[in-house]
Design an enzyme around this catalytic site. Sequence first.
Site, PDB file in Angstrom:
ATOM      1  N   GLY A   8       0.828  -1.196   0.000  1.00 43.18           N
ATOM      2  CA  GLY A   8       0.000   0.000   0.000  1.00 43.18           C
ATOM      3  C   GLY A   8       0.863   1.246   0.000  1.00 43.18           C
ATOM      4  N   ALA A  11      -1.126   7.601   1.457  1.00 49.59           N
ATOM      5  CA  ALA A  11      -0.469   8.636   2.249  1.00 49.59           C
ATOM      6  C   ALA A  11       0.364   8.041   3.387  1.00 49.59           C
ATOM      7  CB  ALA A  11      -1.511   9.597   2.808  1.00 49.59           C
ATOM      8  N   GLY A  13       1.232   4.669   3.881  1.00 54.43           N
ATOM      9  CA  GLY A  13       2.216   3.703   3.400  1.00 54.43           C
ATOM     10  C   GLY A  13       3.433   4.367   2.789  1.00 54.43           C
ATOM     11  N   ASN A  98      -6.986   1.634   9.917  1.00 57.19           N
ATOM     12  CA  ASN A  98      -7.945   2.266  10.810  1.00 57.19           C
ATOM     13  C   ASN A  98      -8.824   1.232  11.502  1.00 57.19           C
ATOM     14  OD1 ASN A  98      -7.420   5.103  10.606  1.00 57.19           O
ATOM     15  ND2 ASN A  98      -8.250   5.068   8.521  1.00 57.19           N
ATOM     16  N   LYS A 174      -8.255   6.411  19.102  1.00 57.27           N
ATOM     17  CA  LYS A 174      -8.058   6.851  17.711  1.00 57.27           C
ATOM     18  C   LYS A 174      -9.360   6.728  16.921  1.00 57.27           C
ATOM     19  CE  LYS A 174      -6.210   8.049  13.816  1.00 57.27           C
ATOM     20  NZ  LYS A 174      -5.305   7.166  13.068  1.00 57.27           N
ATOM     21  N   ASN A 178     -11.464   9.331  14.488  1.00 52.95           N
ATOM     22  CA  ASN A 178     -11.865   8.991  13.122  1.00 52.95           C
ATOM     23  C   ASN A 178     -13.372   9.049  12.916  1.00 52.95           C
ATOM     24  OD1 ASN A 178      -9.298   8.656  12.132  1.00 52.95           O
ATOM     25  ND2 ASN A 178      -9.275   6.438  12.305  1.00 52.95           N
ATOM     26  N   GLU A 255     -13.782   4.235   4.026  1.00 47.35           N
ATOM     27  CA  GLU A 255     -13.686   3.284   5.127  1.00 47.35           C
ATOM     28  C   GLU A 255     -14.797   3.527   6.153  1.00 47.35           C
ATOM     29  OE1 GLU A 255      -9.232   1.985   5.897  1.00 47.35           O
ATOM     30  OE2 GLU A 255      -9.447   4.154   6.085  1.00 47.35           O
TER      31      GLU A 255
END
Length: 291
Positions: A8, A11, A13, A98, A174, A178, A255
């Site tokens: 991947g 951004a 990766g 995520n 986290k 998100n 996602e």
Amino acid sequence: MTRIAVVGAGAVGASVAAWLIAEPRHDVTLCTRTPFERLHVETPAGPLDSHPLVLTEPADAQPVDWVIAATKTYDAPGVSRWLERLADAGTHVAILQNGVEHRSRFPQLDRARVVPVVVDIPAERHAPGMVVQRRTGSMTVPDDAAGRSFAALFAHSAIELRLTDDWLTAAWAKLAVNCAGAINALTLRSAEIAHDEEAAELMRALVRECVAVGRAEGARLADTLPDDVVAGYRAAPGDSLNSIHADRLAGRQTEADARNGVIARLGERHGIDAPLNRMAATLLKLGGPLP
């Protein structure tokens, strides 16, 4: 020489790969759908430029010491195809995704060799291999043998590696950040929208549901978390985009399930209703990416 494959090149990766490539003791390969010749990441410490080996077909891959999976959560099947070629009995796998379901997405892997990673690296990809990293950021991993081994890979990078004996709480904290980002994705407004009090209260309400479900799952989450999340959005540069907002703008799948739907899904098994997160996930799924 440590052999590392980063699956991947979005951004996160690309950012992680750039820092690893900067360490001469690492042999880094990027595994991605879209080929590119140059990796350029603008970081707060200055630009990182390299010309890494980029593979686009799993059949061309060989086993490595570490696989770092940095794809979107919904692309777990794609990661698994790479793992069939990259992983052998001695390979460790770090999951940089995520949500809170890192390990359950890859049940075929030996749990002792899997490192679930909570990533906080604000970055935006502008083209294949071209990324702007807004803040140096951090990654949080379990304080166990595999987690410490992963942290050692970044000993000479600017990314902060945090070891914790309560990874579950870190992951849900986290997720609280998100899940509030659904407001940005639905309104197509950047971080500045958090200064609107009506939008901020919706963010807080999404986070309150997250806190309730996270606590039922065993996470230790502070009562102040809803206000803390809004304060974090307000402190960010007004034009910054979170990843789910950027995905919609770019016409990519989002996602929404891993960021909002999961709160409603896991809430059901505890008898906790999370209607706002369910609505956000549903609207983002039905609205889809922008054309």
